[in-house]
Design a protein around this motif. Structure first.
Motif, mmCIF file in Angstrom:
data_model
loop_
_atom_site.group_PDB
_atom_site.id
_atom_site.type_symbol
_atom_site.label_atom_id
_atom_site.label_comp_id
_atom_site.label_asym_id
_atom_site.label_seq_id
_atom_site.Cartn_x
_atom_site.Cartn_y
_atom_site.Cartn_z
ATOM 1 N N THR A 86 43.637 47.773 40.689
ATOM 2 C CA THR A 86 43.039 47.581 42.009
ATOM 3 C C THR A 86 41.598 47.098 41.855
ATOM 4 O OG1 THR A 86 44.407 49.308 43.010
ATOM 5 C CG2 THR A 86 42.367 48.750 44.141
ATOM 6 N N ARG A 87 40.863 47.764 40.981
ATOM 7 C CA ARG A 87 39.466 47.382 40.752
ATOM 8 C C ARG A 87 39.367 45.968 40.198
ATOM 9 N NH1 ARG A 87 35.241 51.041 40.064
ATOM 10 N NH2 ARG A 87 35.667 53.005 41.108
ATOM 11 N N HIS A 88 40.256 45.648 39.285
ATOM 12 C CA HIS A 88 40.266 44.326 38.672
ATOM 13 C C HIS A 88 40.517 43.246 39.727
ATOM 14 C CE1 HIS A 88 42.287 41.284 35.791
ATOM 15 N NE2 HIS A 88 40.988 41.250 35.569
ATOM 16 N N LEU A 89 41.517 43.487 40.557
ATOM 17 C CA LEU A 89 41.845 42.515 41.605
ATOM 18 C C LEU A 89 40.672 42.329 42.561
ATOM 19 C CD1 LEU A 89 45.529 43.529 42.470
ATOM 20 C CD2 LEU A 89 44.760 41.426 41.349
ATOM 21 N N LEU A 90 40.052 43.440 42.952
ATOM 22 C CA LEU A 90 38.954 43.356 43.908
ATOM 23 C C LEU A 90 37.745 42.645 43.307
ATOM 24 C CD1 LEU A 90 39.235 46.861 45.602
ATOM 25 C CD2 LEU A 90 39.655 44.627 46.652
ATOM 26 N N LYS A 91 37.472 42.935 42.041
ATOM 27 C CA LYS A 91 36.342 42.276 41.389
ATOM 28 C C LYS A 91 36.532 40.776 41.381
ATOM 29 C CE LYS A 91 33.590 45.548 39.416
ATOM 30 N NZ LYS A 91 34.231 46.632 38.623
ATOM 31 N N ASN A 92 37.752 40.357 41.058
ATOM 32 C CA ASN A 92 38.010 38.924 40.931
ATOM 33 C C ASN A 92 38.165 38.201 42.265
ATOM 34 O OD1 ASN A 92 38.173 38.226 38.004
ATOM 35 N ND2 ASN A 92 39.544 39.981 38.057
ATOM 36 N N ALA A 93 38.219 38.978 43.334
ATOM 37 C CA ALA A 93 38.348 38.341 44.648
ATOM 38 C C ALA A 93 36.992 37.836 45.132
ATOM 39 C CB ALA A 93 38.939 39.318 45.646
ATOM 40 N N HIS A 94 35.921 38.389 44.560
ATOM 41 C CA HIS A 94 34.560 37.977 44.918
ATOM 42 C C HIS A 94 34.303 38.087 46.412
ATOM 43 C CE1 HIS A 94 33.924 36.665 40.827
ATOM 44 N NE2 HIS A 94 35.057 35.986 40.894
ATOM 45 N N ILE A 95 34.702 39.207 46.996
ATOM 46 C CA ILE A 95 34.404 39.467 48.404
ATOM 47 C C ILE A 95 33.815 40.868 48.515
ATOM 48 C CG2 ILE A 95 36.168 37.938 49.385
ATOM 49 C CD1 ILE A 95 38.040 40.273 49.574
ATOM 50 N N PRO A 96 33.039 41.121 49.573
ATOM 51 C CA PRO A 96 32.441 42.447 49.722
ATOM 52 C C PRO A 96 33.492 43.532 49.946
ATOM 53 C CG PRO A 96 32.002 41.080 51.652
ATOM 54 C CD PRO A 96 32.598 40.188 50.613
ATOM 55 N N VAL A 97 33.239 44.699 49.347
ATOM 56 C CA VAL A 97 34.147 45.841 49.451
ATOM 57 C C VAL A 97 33.337 47.054 49.912
ATOM 58 C CG1 VAL A 97 35.613 47.428 48.144
ATOM 59 C CG2 VAL A 97 35.614 44.982 47.588
ATOM 60 N N VAL A 98 33.868 47.808 50.852
ATOM 61 C CA VAL A 98 33.230 49.052 51.273
ATOM 62 C C VAL A 98 34.194 50.204 51.036
ATOM 63 C CG1 VAL A 98 32.082 50.314 53.126
ATOM 64 C CG2 VAL A 98 32.036 47.837 53.126
#
Lengths: 347, 347
Positions: free
Chosen positions: B146-158
């Motif tokens: 999950t973290r990997h996918l979110l990092k590579n999406a390059h969008i803000p996460v809250v």
DNA sequence: TTGCCGCTTGTTATCGATAACGTAGCCGCA
DNA sequence: TGCGGCTACGTTATCGATAACAAGCGGCAA
């Protein structure tokens, strides 16, 4: 200054999600081959597919469905509108719908109308912009423009939680009036004769209005004293509204011996108010709800209510939509679901 | 056989939603002009715009955002994940988020993880396929992928509803452990000394686990008798679980004089069970909840609980996302929201 | 009359994927 | 040897919109 190249990831100041072309470049194949690797049952060498998957995992590539959908003309989602999610009935319907659709690879885009037809219209338009493959609505009353937009979208539509005279397309529901009528008859059979009704003060909640209409019809049929109605508060009718409405009901008609509430939430509020006033339920006053929420199964005493298979409404709506997507037919499916009176401890 | 033409609507067996090109043809202009007519503040003659709008209304045209988004590189979506929607706290957070985002023209893509990290991962991937411009998560524990996918999406996460040690990006929350600790101290100050805890039997509900940890820490700090813990049922912990857990608690430690519940729902179930057993609340036993649900404000007696401004968590998350979209910054916003003990009638 | 400006509109390329078709290479069999 | 058929890819056009640039046109000042 260094020369910028189109394929140079460093050229952009802002990094972006990688694309199929990035994967293709790294794997030394064409984008089409990557596309094939991603879908099962397509002609591709196992070895190539494995190499591509390795790269996909490494760089965290996720395919862009909006781009894919544009090309394949499938958005992969269904729009669903419910009045509010803060109601376990509608939440269950959404859950049932999700269940069936996700098994078929479709996603749900959920919207809340807040019991407003204008908001429904605005939401429908907003959702149609994303080209859903089908739509589920709650209720059968919509604005003229909503109907116009839906007709021109040429996608299957299911109306739920109601029994419309003139359905747009398909329907999965029941008559709220008949269900409430059945509850009044049930109370009458148990010996209650001074039966009141607590509902909301809005005409846009058509299910609420239908329930009131059913109550009125039943009272007339049974020759019971009429007029014992409190309509109070705007939807969603809350626990609080129920408690306050009970006070008003008792103030207006002190000899009321039973009250039919428009939903379990208001019934629970009425019940709490009875506790507060020291009224015994059902000895001093009987209380009936609608919806068979969790709350009613575990309150004290447990609420008599009308049970509707909310999750099944969602499931059947999903099945109808899937069927319509596979083979569009000229026929509208009219699917009536059953309701039942659950006799518990408050009546 | 009649000759088929590309622009001939009759050629396709299945009618489809009309496109911008259809509108353009009918208005005798180019598609680009229609595109301009649809957005405010663009150079177009008022007369042309009026003519185009007339046609749009007539044929029920709705622009295709997925196509537009592909070109403008904006999906107009924000993804939000909550454990379940059948919980007024998370429903409120979703509502607050929607409020802020829809004012900015963004839509919410809502998903339910059912308290499962695997489901969260699958949902994140499914949602990233639609290229959301930002993501709101509940909790701070996620799978590595999950973290990997979110990092590579390059969008803000809250991340919300928690106080992570190592936030992915931004955060809006509070410490569930501290809040529960405060409740135990509150009960202790009111004279209760045999304080038990009722929670769920899953380690994946990290907020529940944190609350238990807070309870244990407080009991240790205050030198109160320890071990009075019932963990029972899988999340979402329901009213029913609360009632059954109370029975188990009393059976195991008959002299318990107060119980801290992991949520208002379980507290309400415990309360109903007390009524059923003829136990007076709070005289025989005190009950405290968590979350300040509607239910707790209107139950009888009214529940003492921990109030968290759930809607504000949603609003602030929305603001942070909007800000990050406008001006991406290297700094992670850490936004702690307050909680408070609401003393009502059950303690 | 010329030239420039602003307003309005059109043209072309592009976003990221897939459909449809093309093609190279290999195998087998007559 | 030659040809058909299959496998495993690549190429090109396309989905429906928008960005970027080009261009026509009328008005007005020089």
């Amino acid at each position: 200054m260094r020369v910028m190249d189109k394929n140079d990831k460093l050229m952009s100041d802002k990094p972006t999600q990688s694309t199929m072309a990035d994967v293709a470049r790294l794997a030394g194949v064409s984008a089409m081959t990557v596309s094939r690797a991603l879908r099962p049952n397509s002609a591709i060498a196992a070895q190539t597919r494995a190499r591509i998957f390795k790269i996909i995992e490494d760089i965290g590539y996720v395919p862009d469905m909006t781009a894919g959908g544009l090309s394949s003309r499938k958005s992969g989602f269904i729009a669903a509108l419910v009045p509010t999610i803060n109601n376990s009935n509608f939440a269950d319907t959404a859950r049932g719908l999700t269940e069936v659709l996700s098994a078929a690879g479709l996603q749900l885009l959920l919207g809340y109308t807040d019991y407003s037809l204008e908001r429904e219209e605005a939401l429908i338009e907003a959702m149609l912009r994303r080209r859903p493959e089908g739509v589920m609505l709650t209720g059968s009353i919509h604005t003229e423009r909503t109907r116009h937009l839906l007709k021109n979208a040429h996608i299957p539509v299911v109306e739920t939680w109601d029994s419309p005279n003139d359905p747009i397309n398909h329907m999965v529901g029941f008559s709220n009036a008949e269900a409430t009528k059945a509850m009044v008859h049930h109370l009458h059979a148990r010996g209650y004769h001074e039966i009141g009704f607590i509902g909301g003060g809005s005409t846009e909640d058509t299910r609420g209005s239908d329930r009131l209409a059913g109550y009125l019809a039943a009272v007339a049929e049974l020759n019971l004293p009429a007029g014992r109605v409190i309509t109070y508060g705007l939807p969603p009718i809350s626990i609080e509204h129920g408690g306050e409405a009970l006070s008003m009901l008792i103030a207006a008609w002190p000899n009321v011996d039973a009250v039919v509430c428009v939903s379990d939430l208001s019934a629970f509020g009425a019940l709490s108010e009875c506790h507060r006033r020291g009224l015994k339920v059902p000895q001093n006053i009987a209380i009936a709800g609608f919806g068979d929420f969790d709350l009613s199964r575990w309150s004290w005493p447990k609420l008599t209510t009308v049970s509707v298979n909310a999750i099944e409404i969602g499931r059947r709506s999903g099945s109808i939509l899937l069927e319509a997507l596979k083979a569009p037919s000229a026929y509208n499916q009219i699917d009536r679901v059953a309701f039942s009176i659950i006799q518990r401890e408050t009546t």
